[in-house]
Design a protein around this motif. Sequence first.
Motif: not given
Length: 441
Positions: A4-5, A295-297, A300-303, A312-315
């Motif tokens: 995560a960022v 997913d959006i990581v 603080d967790g997923s959004l 953010i980090t995109l999956l």
Amino acid sequence: MNAAVAPATPHSTHSAERGLLRFITAGSVDDGKSTLIGRLLFDSKGIFADQLDAMSRAKHKRTVGDTIDLSLLTDGLEAEREQGITIDVAYRYFATPKRKFIIADTPGHEQYTRNMVTGASTADAVIILIDVSKVKLGDDGSVELLIQTKRHSTIAHLLQIEHVVVAVNKMDLVNYDQTVYDRIVAAYQEFAATLGLKDIKPIPLSALAGDNVVTASDKLSWYTGPTLIALLESLSVYDESHDEPLRFPVQLVARHAGHEANDFRGYMGRIEAGKVSVGDKLTVQPGGQSATVKDIVTLDGSLATAVVGQSITLLLEEHVDISRGDMLVSADRPATLLKNVVADVCWLSEEPLDMRRKYWLKHTTRQVSAKVTGVETLLDINTQEKRPATGLALNDIARIRLTVQQPLAADAYDEIRTTGAFILIDEVTHQTVAAGMIRLD
């Protein structure tokens, strides 16, 4: 590994128009930019006791008697204090009950125009200071503005800064004469009209005396508008980039050590325009592959949804070939792929443009080899006329054409600032030689 960022604060919305305001001060040498910022900080209680003490004991003072030199709040370099000029861009933070501010104090000397461009590139507003004692007022009614006033106004227009505050400074030197103020404002508005600047807000003041900066002055009783701080507090900074198509330049591809069963692969970066939600259909540019957000990581967790300004980090559902420098965009509203670029540039280097050389073009997270193929027109700051040119020298503003080795996924600067901006870097010295704004014909 941690994929995560840390999320950044999203840009303002309509419901929070009085959030953070980024603004710069600009103008010619000794127009009082640093003193104005010092006055804003001092009168709004935006400085600490130790700063005040250090200013009082400063060796290089530019004031008479025991008066505090407020410009020392921003002139942090020893060379700035010795020479009595601003060289570097100094950033200061302060707040009032209504708003938070980030101020960039930019140099006024023509030699440091490149520093002014740097400070202006992220600004929501610009304060153009005009020193009444330097403006030439002819007996025939003519008014001659300083060249740096015109230069900085032109840059503000090119960079599409939303609000332009024209602060007519040192009114104490002309005994707060309204006629002088009115003539200067009329001349500036006439010049601004040739540029296309529209949102002009003039204000008379004296930064040194504190008249009309934070508190109103009886000496300017003929002026019925707000003080400078009240004006800055009222400016809207709504960022329409929420409504723009997604622009997500990939900064880093994140993977775990490789021995875990779950093959994690995330794409890290900052959303520069628009928003993204789980399930959205995206396109990878310049490659053109399709992808779906899994997913959006964040730390603080997923959004479910992330917006412009967030890191953010995109999956993705699909396994696609994506590297740093690629951009994830809305599938239905992609960026324009460019191999030939038309742009307005400000030349920042003391070394002139060499058409035979290659430069690095840095655009978002992508860096490609580029070559300037032509200079279309050079802008005359004084007359706003565009004339033919074959080269570029320090501080020149011109429209040029470039070819790039690999395609750029870009937008017009007047549509999306981040994906419409770039810098040119000298391949040998690694010095930044130009700042550019992409124009789509």
